[in-house]
Design a protein around this motif. Structure first.
Motif, PDB file in Angstrom:
ATOM      1  N   THR A  41     -41.895  -7.911  40.499  1.00 34.31           N
ATOM      2  CA  THR A  41     -42.897  -7.287  39.280  1.00 34.31           C
ATOM      3  C   THR A  41     -42.736  -7.924  37.749  1.00 34.31           C
ATOM      4  N   ARG A  42     -41.504  -8.555  37.698  1.00 35.20           N
ATOM      5  CA  ARG A  42     -41.341  -9.070  36.357  1.00 35.20           C
ATOM      6  C   ARG A  42     -41.934 -10.234  36.114  1.00 35.20           C
ATOM      7  N   THR A  43     -42.750 -10.374  34.760  1.00 33.35           N
ATOM      8  CA  THR A  43     -43.404 -11.424  34.612  1.00 33.35           C
ATOM      9  C   THR A  43     -42.203 -12.658  34.000  1.00 33.35           C
ATOM     10  N   PRO A  44     -42.645 -13.823  34.499  1.00 31.87           N
ATOM     11  CA  PRO A  44     -41.751 -14.794  34.365  1.00 31.87           C
ATOM     12  C   PRO A  44     -41.687 -15.199  33.008  1.00 31.87           C
ATOM     13  N   ARG A  45     -40.640 -15.622  32.391  1.00 27.60           N
ATOM     14  CA  ARG A  45     -40.681 -16.011  30.980  1.00 27.60           C
ATOM     15  C   ARG A  45     -41.530 -17.471  30.818  1.00 27.60           C
ATOM     16  N   ASP A  46     -42.176 -17.330  29.695  1.00 22.41           N
ATOM     17  CA  ASP A  46     -43.142 -18.663  29.255  1.00 22.41           C
ATOM     18  C   ASP A  46     -42.425 -19.481  28.468  1.00 22.41           C
ATOM     19  N   TYR A  47     -41.360 -19.709  28.402  1.00 25.17           N
ATOM     20  CA  TYR A  47     -40.288 -20.517  27.356  1.00 25.17           C
ATOM     21  C   TYR A  47     -39.150 -21.174  28.057  1.00 25.17           C
ATOM     22  N   LEU A  48     -38.621 -22.200  27.402  1.00 20.59           N
ATOM     23  CA  LEU A  48     -37.443 -22.677  27.881  1.00 20.59           C
ATOM     24  C   LEU A  48     -36.180 -22.150  27.378  1.00 20.59           C
ATOM     25  N   GLY A  49     -35.297 -21.706  28.143  1.00 21.51           N
ATOM     26  CA  GLY A  49     -34.304 -20.930  27.774  1.00 21.51           C
ATOM     27  C   GLY A  49     -33.119 -21.913  27.135  1.00 21.51           C
ATOM     28  N   GLY A  50     -32.753 -21.531  25.786  1.00 21.55           N
ATOM     29  CA  GLY A  50     -31.695 -22.528  25.257  1.00 21.55           C
ATOM     30  C   GLY A  50     -30.430 -22.344  26.005  1.00 21.55           C
ATOM     31  N   SER A  51     -30.122 -21.330  26.846  1.00 24.22           N
ATOM     32  CA  SER A  51     -29.108 -21.154  27.691  1.00 24.22           C
ATOM     33  C   SER A  51     -29.025 -22.205  28.811  1.00 24.22           C
ATOM     34  N   ARG A  52     -30.223 -22.723  29.065  1.00 25.25           N
ATOM     35  CA  ARG A  52     -30.406 -23.525  30.339  1.00 25.25           C
ATOM     36  C   ARG A  52     -30.413 -25.223  30.213  1.00 25.25           C
ATOM     37  N   LEU A  53     -30.341 -25.227  28.686  1.00 22.05           N
ATOM     38  CA  LEU A  53     -30.656 -26.952  28.362  1.00 22.05           C
ATOM     39  C   LEU A  53     -29.473 -27.790  28.959  1.00 22.05           C
TER      40      LEU A  53
END
Length: 254
Positions: free
Chosen positions: A27-39
């Protein structure tokens, strides 16, 4: 093969728990940004898929067990906050350290790259000589990964975490002047033994710049409808074996 096997009581309870967790996750909306923790992730194409909220391969969605592992990590992080505060560290995890205070974080590139920090150390106990303000980042690990982190340090053993720390130090400087000049405090918790590891991580400006450039490159390629190169030319590469988009990726042009 036992055709008469029936799930045990424990199996049925666990299945019910996991079903509830995965249903909630759906039910959670996928985030619409690039996570800084994933770069710092090894593969830029995988980061593109993640940024675009591309559907994962069949069977690659988070399992109930994975979601339980994530939840335990969050609880252990809360415990680490309490332990450090009890030890005399003035650690802020929310603005004003109020329950209703906003989380510290940053948003750049029109909100398309964002990050939320675990905490900011405003002061340390006497005798530590801790330069403040300092970024605080906390991770939980199994015993094997934790021992590697203790032995080699976070920069060598966990380059994704090192990249996250550098990016956060850089982008938080505007809000917390001086945070990039001071080493970050990194805490690692051994989930198997409750052992703690702490180290100071100096700001790596070159790494922060490379990761920032990478984020821009991912956004530009995505906007242009282009897929960035894979991290490898070998489908059996270990990163690919664990990738949630491996089938989709290797079915696409190189």
């Amino acid at each position: 093969m036992d055709f008469n096997h029936k799930p045990s009581f424990a199996d049925r309870v666990t299945e019910a728990v996991d079903d509830a967790l995965t249903a909630d996750q759906a039910t959670r909306t996928p985030r619409d940004y690039l996570g800084g923790s994933r770069l710092g992730h090894a593969c830029e194409r995988a980061l593109q898929f993640e940024f675009m909220a591309t559907p994962k391969d069949d069977g690659k969605e988070f399992s109930g067990q994975s979601l339980r592992i994530f939840a335990i990590g969050h609880v252990l992080e809360d415990l680490a906050v309490a332990w450090l505060r009890q030890a005399g560290f003035d650690l802020y995890t929310r603005k004003g350290n109020r329950p209703d205070g906003g989380q510290f974080g940053f948003s750049v590139a029109g909100g398309r790259i964002r990050g939320h920090v675990d905490g900011i150390v405003a002061a340390g106990p006497e005798g530590f000589g801790l330069a403040v303000p300092a970024l605080w980042e906390c991770k939980t690990m199994n015993a094997k990964n934790w021992r590697s982190c203790v032995k080699d340090g976070v920069t060598k053993s966990k380059p994704v975490y090192a990249a996250q720390i550098a990016v956060y130090q850089a982008y938080m400087e505007a809000q917390v002047p001086g945070i990039s000049a001071n080493p970050a405090l990194f805490t690692a918790i051994n989930k198997d033994t409750a052992e703690l590891h702490h180290e100071l991580v100096p700001f790596d400006a070159d790494l922060a710049q490379r990761m920032s450039d990478r984020g821009v490159r991912i956004l530009q390629a995505t906007d242009a409808g282009e897929l960035l190169p894979r991290v490898t030319v070998n489908q059996d590469f270990f990163e690919c074996r664990f990738c949630s988009w491996a089938d989709r990726c290797w079915g696409a042009p190189a």
